[in-house]
Design a protein around this motif. Structure first.
Motif, PDB file in Angstrom:
ATOM      1  N   PRO A   1      33.066 -71.746 -27.671  1.00  0.00           N
ATOM      2  CA  PRO A   1      32.092 -70.817 -28.287  1.00  0.00           C
ATOM      3  C   PRO A   1      32.711 -69.467 -28.612  1.00  0.00           C
ATOM      4  CG  PRO A   1      31.737 -70.930 -25.927  1.00  0.00           C
ATOM      5  CD  PRO A   1      32.795 -71.951 -26.240  1.00  0.00           C
ATOM      6  N   LEU A   2      33.333 -69.374 -29.788  1.00  0.00           N
ATOM      7  CA  LEU A   2      33.907 -68.106 -30.223  1.00  0.00           C
ATOM      8  C   LEU A   2      32.846 -67.263 -30.912  1.00  0.00           C
ATOM      9  CD1 LEU A   2      37.361 -69.349 -31.582  1.00  0.00           C
ATOM     10  CD2 LEU A   2      36.825 -68.380 -29.339  1.00  0.00           C
ATOM     11  N   ILE A   3      31.720 -67.130 -30.233  1.00  0.00           N
ATOM     12  CA  ILE A   3      30.603 -66.347 -30.745  1.00  0.00           C
ATOM     13  C   ILE A   3      30.080 -65.476 -29.613  1.00  0.00           C
ATOM     14  CG2 ILE A   3      29.931 -68.037 -32.491  1.00  0.00           C
ATOM     15  CD1 ILE A   3      27.825 -69.086 -30.599  1.00  0.00           C
ATOM     16  N   SER A   4      29.248 -64.531 -29.940  1.00  0.00           N
ATOM     17  CA  SER A   4      28.744 -63.609 -28.928  1.00  0.00           C
ATOM     18  C   SER A   4      27.775 -64.325 -27.991  1.00  0.00           C
ATOM     19  CB  SER A   4      28.024 -62.439 -29.602  1.00  0.00           C
ATOM     20  OG  SER A   4      26.783 -62.873 -30.148  1.00  0.00           O
ATOM     21  N   PRO A   5      27.586 -63.802 -26.747  1.00  0.00           N
ATOM     22  CA  PRO A   5      26.618 -64.389 -25.804  1.00  0.00           C
ATOM     23  C   PRO A   5      25.224 -64.489 -26.391  1.00  0.00           C
ATOM     24  CG  PRO A   5      28.020 -62.784 -24.703  1.00  0.00           C
ATOM     25  CD  PRO A   5      28.320 -62.678 -26.167  1.00  0.00           C
ATOM     26  N   LEU A   6      24.850 -63.526 -27.238  1.00  0.00           N
ATOM     27  CA  LEU A   6      23.533 -63.556 -27.884  1.00  0.00           C
ATOM     28  C   LEU A   6      23.365 -64.818 -28.714  1.00  0.00           C
ATOM     29  CD1 LEU A   6      20.863 -62.315 -28.812  1.00  0.00           C
ATOM     30  CD2 LEU A   6      22.153 -61.021 -30.531  1.00  0.00           C
ATOM     31  N   LYS A   7      24.399 -65.175 -29.481  1.00  0.00           N
ATOM     32  CA  LYS A   7      24.310 -66.360 -30.334  1.00  0.00           C
ATOM     33  C   LYS A   7      24.347 -67.642 -29.506  1.00  0.00           C
ATOM     34  CE  LYS A   7      26.181 -64.207 -34.506  1.00  0.00           C
ATOM     35  NZ  LYS A   7      27.233 -64.247 -35.548  1.00  0.00           N
ATOM     36  N   ILE A   8      25.087 -67.654 -28.403  1.00  0.00           N
ATOM     37  CA  ILE A   8      25.101 -68.840 -27.528  1.00  0.00           C
ATOM     38  C   ILE A   8      23.697 -69.105 -27.022  1.00  0.00           C
ATOM     39  CG2 ILE A   8      25.874 -69.715 -25.297  1.00  0.00           C
ATOM     40  CD1 ILE A   8      28.528 -68.458 -25.739  1.00  0.00           C
ATOM     41  N   HIS A   9      23.039 -68.052 -26.570  1.00  0.00           N
ATOM     42  CA  HIS A   9      21.676 -68.206 -26.075  1.00  0.00           C
ATOM     43  C   HIS A   9      20.757 -68.715 -27.183  1.00  0.00           C
ATOM     44  CE1 HIS A   9      17.889 -67.368 -24.060  1.00  0.00           C
ATOM     45  NE2 HIS A   9      17.521 -66.642 -25.100  1.00  0.00           N
ATOM     46  N   ALA A  10      20.904 -68.181 -28.380  1.00  0.00           N
ATOM     47  CA  ALA A  10      20.045 -68.580 -29.497  1.00  0.00           C
ATOM     48  C   ALA A  10      20.260 -70.041 -29.871  1.00  0.00           C
ATOM     49  CB  ALA A  10      20.308 -67.668 -30.695  1.00  0.00           C
ATOM     50  N   VAL A  11      21.521 -70.481 -29.826  1.00  0.00           N
ATOM     51  CA  VAL A  11      21.842 -71.853 -30.220  1.00  0.00           C
ATOM     52  C   VAL A  11      21.361 -72.860 -29.179  1.00  0.00           C
ATOM     53  CG1 VAL A  11      23.748 -73.461 -30.612  1.00  0.00           C
ATOM     54  CG2 VAL A  11      23.792 -71.201 -31.675  1.00  0.00           C
ATOM     55  N   LEU A  12      21.478 -72.500 -27.907  1.00  0.00           N
ATOM     56  CA  LEU A  12      21.185 -73.464 -26.836  1.00  0.00           C
ATOM     57  C   LEU A  12      19.727 -73.494 -26.409  1.00  0.00           C
ATOM     58  CD1 LEU A  12      24.237 -73.023 -24.407  1.00  0.00           C
ATOM     59  CD2 LEU A  12      23.862 -74.824 -26.094  1.00  0.00           C
ATOM     60  N   LYS A  13      18.944 -72.523 -26.809  1.00  0.00           N
ATOM     61  CA  LYS A  13      17.583 -72.439 -26.275  1.00  0.00           C
ATOM     62  C   LYS A  13      16.718 -73.643 -26.634  1.00  0.00           C
ATOM     63  CE  LYS A  13      15.336 -69.888 -30.016  1.00  0.00           C
ATOM     64  NZ  LYS A  13      14.373 -68.823 -30.312  1.00  0.00           N
ATOM     65  N   ASP A  14      17.057 -74.353 -27.695  1.00  0.00           N
ATOM     66  CA  ASP A  14      16.252 -75.506 -28.119  1.00  0.00           C
ATOM     67  C   ASP A  14      16.951 -76.839 -27.878  1.00  0.00           C
ATOM     68  OD1 ASP A  14      14.185 -73.841 -29.072  1.00  0.00           O
ATOM     69  OD2 ASP A  14      15.263 -73.541 -30.971  1.00  0.00           O
ATOM     70  N   THR A  15      18.051 -76.836 -27.098  1.00  0.00           N
ATOM     71  CA  THR A  15      18.807 -78.077 -26.877  1.00  0.00           C
ATOM     72  C   THR A  15      18.359 -78.858 -25.660  1.00  0.00           C
ATOM     73  OG1 THR A  15      20.500 -76.871 -25.633  1.00  0.00           O
ATOM     74  CG2 THR A  15      20.853 -77.123 -28.007  1.00  0.00           C
ATOM     75  N   GLY A  16      17.496 -78.305 -24.834  1.00  0.00           N
ATOM     76  CA  GLY A  16      17.031 -79.048 -23.668  1.00  0.00           C
ATOM     77  C   GLY A  16      16.506 -78.141 -22.577  1.00  0.00           C
ATOM     78  N   VAL A  17      15.940 -78.791 -21.558  1.00  0.00           N
ATOM     79  CA  VAL A  17      15.341 -78.041 -20.447  1.00  0.00           C
ATOM     80  C   VAL A  17      16.404 -77.364 -19.595  1.00  0.00           C
ATOM     81  CG1 VAL A  17      13.938 -78.236 -18.358  1.00  0.00           C
ATOM     82  CG2 VAL A  17      13.354 -79.601 -20.379  1.00  0.00           C
ATOM     83  N   PHE A  18      17.523 -78.051 -19.345  1.00  0.00           N
ATOM     84  CA  PHE A  18      18.566 -77.504 -18.475  1.00  0.00           C
ATOM     85  C   PHE A  18      19.168 -76.211 -19.035  1.00  0.00           C
ATOM     86  CE2 PHE A  18      23.006 -77.603 -16.763  1.00  0.00           C
ATOM     87  CZ  PHE A  18      22.662 -77.275 -15.452  1.00  0.00           C
ATOM     88  N   PRO A  19      19.599 -76.187 -20.310  1.00  0.00           N
ATOM     89  CA  PRO A  19      20.116 -74.920 -20.863  1.00  0.00           C
ATOM     90  C   PRO A  19      19.068 -73.804 -20.851  1.00  0.00           C
ATOM     91  CG  PRO A  19      20.755 -76.759 -22.254  1.00  0.00           C
ATOM     92  CD  PRO A  19      19.754 -77.295 -21.276  1.00  0.00           C
ATOM     93  N   LEU A  20      17.805 -74.191 -21.128  1.00  0.00           N
ATOM     94  CA  LEU A  20      16.738 -73.189 -21.106  1.00  0.00           C
ATOM     95  C   LEU A  20      16.537 -72.649 -19.697  1.00  0.00           C
ATOM     96  CD1 LEU A  20      14.509 -71.695 -22.614  1.00  0.00           C
ATOM     97  CD2 LEU A  20      12.977 -73.633 -22.141  1.00  0.00           C
ATOM     98  N   GLY A  21      16.668 -73.539 -18.702  1.00  0.00           N
ATOM     99  CA  GLY A  21      16.531 -73.121 -17.305  1.00  0.00           C
ATOM    100  C   GLY A  21      17.621 -72.147 -16.904  1.00  0.00           C
ATOM    101  N   ILE A  22      18.859 -72.431 -17.332  1.00  0.00           N
ATOM    102  CA  ILE A  22      19.973 -71.529 -17.021  1.00  0.00           C
ATOM    103  C   ILE A  22      19.734 -70.160 -17.649  1.00  0.00           C
ATOM    104  CG2 ILE A  22      22.422 -71.076 -17.439  1.00  0.00           C
ATOM    105  CD1 ILE A  22      22.966 -74.006 -17.070  1.00  0.00           C
ATOM    106  N   SER A  23      19.298 -70.149 -18.901  1.00  0.00           N
ATOM    107  CA  SER A  23      19.015 -68.879 -19.570  1.00  0.00           C
ATOM    108  C   SER A  23      17.925 -68.100 -18.840  1.00  0.00           C
ATOM    109  CB  SER A  23      18.586 -69.131 -21.019  1.00  0.00           C
ATOM    110  OG  SER A  23      19.645 -69.694 -21.772  1.00  0.00           O
TER     111      SER A  23
END
Length: 376
Positions: free
Chosen positions: A123-145
């Motif tokens: 992920p050569l992108i900012s933490p903000l974009k990582i959060h934006a990309v992963l928020k809709d990929t599943g419950v586990f990534p959303l839980g970590i966020s």
């Protein structure tokens, strides 16, 4: 949008340079003290954070973005530790602090790892974009966020509480004034970061860019404020003066030679101490100033500059522990519970008394009593 981008770059890269400069100046001036080391680490990670949140992170830095991104993960924890070390004179980094910061960084690394497995590239992108990309990929990534968000709120809340609740006891006037600036900046930066990462993702790019620009400007402002004091002749208020020892039975009252006009006030304090005024439960510096019939700011200056104490609680503990040593060494009072002694000396419970006594005497009250009575 181009104007916003221009201002953002000015504040962002100005902040990076200022943070790196502040780190070097802090270590040069006070590198032997814990608050200075944590301040330098905080500035260094803040610089990494400002680079990591740069919209064109990957294209600008390539794979150098990876170490920058990893270092930026320590930024919230570093700011938290810097705050504690600045406003708590007896602060020490303990295993609990390592555990909290370590857990936060581990979750950040886990989030980046999930991104790698989802998209098969670093992920050569900012933490903000990582959060934006992963928020809709599943419950586990959303839980970590969500957990990361809770920890960030915890960091911010604890910083604000620490800076505020120790304000009245602080005897270092410049540090008291710095608290007000610190509180405002922490609130502004934290609100900007948390809102940008979690609530502004669905809004226009212009709004997000404007908030980020304000965030960079606030960071640049506080760092320049620190540099101003670090490079001045009176920068020791921030990290403590290595030439000013902790007040002890030997150094008490010998920090600075008082002016003739201040002898009376110091004599008044000594008389009040002799009467047991400093042993009263719930005593505040405002109450003591009223009893001594002197302005509070004058009392703060006397205790700090002429008696050598950096906070009011330490001043009280000095006198109370001295009295405790005398009482615990009395043979006829050997059966008086330690809790009773603590309550008589103004402590609300046994825990604070034990901690203050051990810090001053190097042993617990019970151990001191046994040793004192054995020598009789």
């Amino acid at each position: 949008m181009e104007l916003l981008s221009l201002f953002d770059s000015f504040f962002r890269f100005g902040g990076v340079i200022s943070c790196l400069l502040a780190s070097a100046l802090v270590l040069r001036q006070a590198g032997d003290r814990l608050p200075a080391k944590l301040s330098a680490f905080c500035c260094f990670t803040a610089a990494a954070f400002m680079l990591a949140t740069y919209p064109e992170l990957g294209s600008a830095f390539g794979y150098w973005a990876v170490p920058i991104f990893v270092l930026s993960m320590f930024s919230p924890g570093a700011a938290w530790l810097f705050c504690l070390s600045t406003f708590e004179d007896d602060f020490k980094v303990r295993w609990g602090h390592f555990a909290v910061v370590g857990a936060f960084v581990t979750l950040c690394v886990t989030q980046a790892t999930i991104y790698y497995y989802e998209f098969s590239h670093i992920p050569l992108i900012s933490p903000l974009k990582i959060h934006a990309v992963l928020k809709d990929t599943g419950v586990f990534p959303l839980g970590i966020s969500s957990v990361l968000l809770v920890i960030k709120f915890g960091f911010v809340g604890h910083m604000l509480w620490t800076a505020w609740q120790t304000k009245d006891d602080d005897l270092v006037e410049k540090r008291r004034k710095f608290r007000d600036t610190f509180l405002v900046v922490v609130v502004l930066v934290s609100v900007a970061v948390l809102f940008t990462e979690n609530w502004l993702l669905g809004f226009s790019d212009e709004l997000v860019a404007f908030v980020q620009m304000g965030q960079m400007a606030a960071v640049l402002g506080i760092v320049l404020y620190m540099i101003w004091h670090i490079t001045g002749v009176e920068g020791d208020w921030l990290f403590g003066d290595s030439k000013l020892p902790v007040a002890t039975e030997v150094t008490y009252g010998k920090t600075n030679r008082p002016l003739s006009a201040e002898h009376h006030d110091l004599s008044t304090l000594e008389k009040l101490a002799g009467k047991g005024t400093l042993l009263e439960a719930g005593l505040t510096i405002n109450c003591l100033a009223g009893t001594a019939h002197m302005p509070e700011h004058r009392l703060r200056r006397l205790i700090n500059q002429h008696l050598g104490f950096r906070n009011f609680a330490d001043y009280l503990n000095f006198h109370r522990i001295q009295e405790a040593k005398s009482r615990l060494a009395i043979v006829d009072d050997r059966h008086v519970p330690v809790l009773t002694v603590a309550m008589d000396l103004g402590y609300g419970s046994l825990g604070p008394f034990n901690r203050a006594f051990k810090e001053r005497a190097g042993m617990t009250p019970t151990e001191f009593r046994k040793k004192a009575l054995a020598d009789c």
